[in-house]
Design a protein around this motif. Structure first.
Motif, PDB file in Angstrom:
ATOM      1  N   HIS A  93     -15.170   5.844   6.686  1.00 17.94           N
ATOM      2  CA  HIS A  93     -14.124   5.805   5.660  1.00 17.94           C
ATOM      3  C   HIS A  93     -12.734   6.103   6.219  1.00 17.94           C
ATOM      4  N   ALA A  94     -12.675   6.567   7.470  1.00 21.91           N
ATOM      5  CA  ALA A  94     -11.371   6.854   8.084  1.00 21.91           C
ATOM      6  C   ALA A  94     -11.433   6.569   9.587  1.00 21.91           C
ATOM      7  N   PRO A  95     -11.661   5.315   9.955  1.00 23.67           N
ATOM      8  CA  PRO A  95     -11.806   4.984  11.377  1.00 23.67           C
ATOM      9  C   PRO A  95     -10.475   5.029  12.121  1.00 23.67           C
ATOM     10  N   LYS A  96     -10.565   5.159  13.435  1.00 24.58           N
ATOM     11  CA  LYS A  96      -9.400   5.085  14.319  1.00 24.58           C
ATOM     12  C   LYS A  96      -9.701   4.026  15.381  1.00 24.58           C
ATOM     13  N   PHE A  97      -8.820   3.039  15.471  1.00 23.52           N
ATOM     14  CA  PHE A  97      -9.005   1.949  16.419  1.00 23.52           C
ATOM     15  C   PHE A  97      -8.021   2.097  17.575  1.00 23.52           C
ATOM     16  N   THR A  98      -8.504   1.897  18.787  1.00 20.86           N
ATOM     17  CA  THR A  98      -7.637   1.854  19.957  1.00 20.86           C
ATOM     18  C   THR A  98      -7.584   0.412  20.447  1.00 20.86           C
ATOM     19  N   ILE A  99      -6.388  -0.132  20.485  1.00 17.18           N
ATOM     20  CA  ILE A  99      -6.180  -1.525  20.870  1.00 17.18           C
ATOM     21  C   ILE A  99      -5.270  -1.588  22.089  1.00 17.18           C
ATOM     22  N   GLU A 100      -5.632  -2.443  23.029  1.00 14.77           N
ATOM     23  CA  GLU A 100      -4.788  -2.656  24.202  1.00 14.77           C
ATOM     24  C   GLU A 100      -4.158  -4.042  24.129  1.00 14.77           C
ATOM     25  N   ALA A 101      -2.846  -4.105  24.231  1.00 18.19           N
ATOM     26  CA  ALA A 101      -2.116  -5.372  24.290  1.00 18.19           C
ATOM     27  C   ALA A 101      -1.926  -5.724  25.761  1.00 18.19           C
ATOM     28  N   LEU A 109     -17.484   6.161  -2.157  1.00 20.41           N
ATOM     29  CA  LEU A 109     -18.004   7.055  -1.132  1.00 20.41           C
ATOM     30  C   LEU A 109     -17.404   6.752   0.239  1.00 20.41           C
ATOM     31  N   SER A 110     -16.968   5.512   0.448  1.00 19.07           N
ATOM     32  CA  SER A 110     -16.401   5.141   1.749  1.00 19.07           C
ATOM     33  C   SER A 110     -14.884   5.329   1.792  1.00 19.07           C
ATOM     34  N   GLY A 111     -14.343   6.037   0.795  1.00 20.24           N
ATOM     35  CA  GLY A 111     -12.914   6.345   0.806  1.00 20.24           C
ATOM     36  C   GLY A 111     -12.032   5.225   0.304  1.00 20.24           C
ATOM     37  N   GLY A 112     -12.557   4.420  -0.623  1.00 19.76           N
ATOM     38  CA  GLY A 112     -11.826   3.266  -1.122  1.00 19.76           C
ATOM     39  C   GLY A 112     -10.476   3.573  -1.733  1.00 19.76           C
ATOM     40  N   ARG A 113     -10.331   4.755  -2.306  1.00 21.55           N
ATOM     41  CA  ARG A 113      -9.053   5.105  -2.948  1.00 21.55           C
ATOM     42  C   ARG A 113      -7.921   5.260  -1.931  1.00 21.55           C
ATOM     43  N   ARG A 114      -8.280   5.384  -0.663  1.00 22.98           N
ATOM     44  CA  ARG A 114      -7.263   5.551   0.381  1.00 22.98           C
ATOM     45  C   ARG A 114      -7.117   4.310   1.263  1.00 22.98           C
ATOM     46  N   LYS A 115      -7.961   3.319   1.070  1.00 28.94           N
ATOM     47  CA  LYS A 115      -7.950   2.147   1.938  1.00 28.94           C
ATOM     48  C   LYS A 115      -6.701   1.297   1.705  1.00 28.94           C
ATOM     49  N   ALA A 120       0.829  -1.209   0.000  1.00 26.33           N
ATOM     50  CA  ALA A 120       0.000   0.000   0.000  1.00 26.33           C
ATOM     51  C   ALA A 120       0.863   1.259   0.000  1.00 26.33           C
ATOM     52  N   ASP A 121       1.976   1.237   0.715  1.00 31.48           N
ATOM     53  CA  ASP A 121       2.879   2.390   0.724  1.00 31.48           C
ATOM     54  C   ASP A 121       3.418   2.679  -0.668  1.00 31.48           C
ATOM     55  N   VAL A 122       3.824   1.616  -1.376  1.00 27.56           N
ATOM     56  CA  VAL A 122       4.316   1.789  -2.743  1.00 27.56           C
ATOM     57  C   VAL A 122       3.194   2.304  -3.632  1.00 27.56           C
ATOM     58  N   ALA A 123       1.996   1.751  -3.451  1.00 28.16           N
ATOM     59  CA  ALA A 123       0.847   2.189  -4.248  1.00 28.16           C
ATOM     60  C   ALA A 123       0.584   3.677  -4.065  1.00 28.16           C
ATOM     61  N   ARG A 124       0.722   4.161  -2.834  1.00 30.15           N
ATOM     62  CA  ARG A 124       0.503   5.595  -2.580  1.00 30.15           C
ATOM     63  C   ARG A 124       1.564   6.440  -3.277  1.00 30.15           C
ATOM     64  N   GLU A 125       2.791   5.947  -3.297  1.00 31.11           N
ATOM     65  CA  GLU A 125       3.879   6.711  -3.910  1.00 31.11           C
ATOM     66  C   GLU A 125       3.664   6.919  -5.409  1.00 31.11           C
ATOM     67  N   ILE A 126       3.016   5.955  -6.061  1.00 28.31           N
ATOM     68  CA  ILE A 126       2.763   6.093  -7.502  1.00 28.31           C
ATOM     69  C   ILE A 126       1.314   6.498  -7.775  1.00 28.31           C
ATOM     70  N   ASP A 127       0.605   6.882  -6.708  1.00 31.75           N
ATOM     71  CA  ASP A 127      -0.779   7.367  -6.803  1.00 31.75           C
ATOM     72  C   ASP A 127      -1.674   6.363  -7.525  1.00 31.75           C
ATOM     73  N   LEU A 128      -1.565   5.119  -7.136  1.00 37.72           N
ATOM     74  CA  LEU A 128      -2.411   4.071  -7.716  1.00 37.72           C
ATOM     75  C   LEU A 128      -3.883   4.310  -7.405  1.00 37.72           C
ATOM     76  N   GLY A 129      -4.152   4.878  -6.224  1.00 36.58           N
ATOM     77  CA  GLY A 129      -5.540   5.127  -5.845  1.00 36.58           C
ATOM     78  C   GLY A 129      -6.293   5.987  -6.847  1.00 36.58           C
TER      79      GLY A 129
END
Length: 227
Positions: free
Chosen positions: A186-194, A106-112, A86-95
């Motif tokens: 489309h841009a959730p934030k998860f809080t996880i406890e280990a 509509l759910s922000g698929g180009r950034r997922k 995904a990082d490489v995809a962002r660098e070449i603007d694959l989205g």
């Protein structure tokens, strides 16, 4: 088949001109846009994952002839996992060139991350099918670039390292608990406890559960190793 202006520009960013343009179109078509007359990129994704794996395995062996399997495996995993793709995809603007259904768009698929990672693998397979392994290999090596040289033994993911730490001390594997979720769909934030059975715990927040788990594991590992 003629490519759109956007896809022609993407070919330039990719560094490969397709003799069979339909392969590129298929590689950037998400399943939400599939139809009886339009194939999606899932089968290409399956193939691209294997092509990427072979390229990376070969590259790592060549760059460090003395490395043992235990050193190579975590480096390999760091280079081929979805986050790296995904990082490489962002660098070449694959989205920007993904063909998505309305709901995904509509759910922000180009950034997922998952969609970008899958599409990157599909593009690798498209180049492989279009021009052979050597062309796909050279493209992958160019796009991954310094990532291959910089990846080190600490590329082993934090969750694995924390689990090994726990097992070495007779503890069961760590538990990961989602304690909060915020933000739009489309841009959730998860809080996880280990958590470890001995009571030690650390929390982290990220845009995906996997990233949050890794960050929480890293924080907890740093804490327990510091004593």
């Amino acid at each position: 088949m003629k490519l759109s202006g956007e896809l022609k520009a993407f070919e330039g960013r990719l560094g490969h001109r397709f003799a069979q343009p339909a392969l590129l179109v298929r590689a950037v078509t998400h399943s939400s846009m599939a139809s009886p007359t339009r194939d999606d990129n899932q089968r290409l994704e399956f193939l691209g994952d294997r092509v990427l794996g072979l390229v990376m395995a070969e590259a790592l062996l060549e760059r460090d002839p003395s490395a043992e399997e235990g050193q190579l495996a975590p480096r390999f995993n760091a280079l081929v996992r979805k986050e790296a793709c995904a990082d490489v995809a962002r660098e070449i603007d694959l989205g920007a060139v993904l063909k998505l259904g309305r709901s995904e768009m509509l759910s922000g698929g180009r950034r997922k991350q998952a969609l970008l990672g899958d599409a990157m693998e599909a593009v690798i397979a498209a180049v492989y099918r279009d021009a052979g392994f050597e062309a796909a290999k050279q493209m992958v090596l160019r796009l991954w670039g310094s990532r291959i040289d910089k990846v080190k033994d600490d590329a082993r993911d934090a969750k694995t390292a924390l689990q090994e730490w726990a097992q070495a001390r007779g503890l069961p594997p760590p538990a990961y608990v989602e304690t909060a979720r915020s933000g739009p769909d489309h841009a959730p934030k998860f809080t996880i406890e280990a958590r470890l059975e001995n009571g030690a715990c650390e929390s982290a927040q990220a845009g995906s559960k996997r990233q949050a788990e890794q960050a929480a594991a890293k924080a907890l590992l740093a804490r327990v190793e510091a004593g």
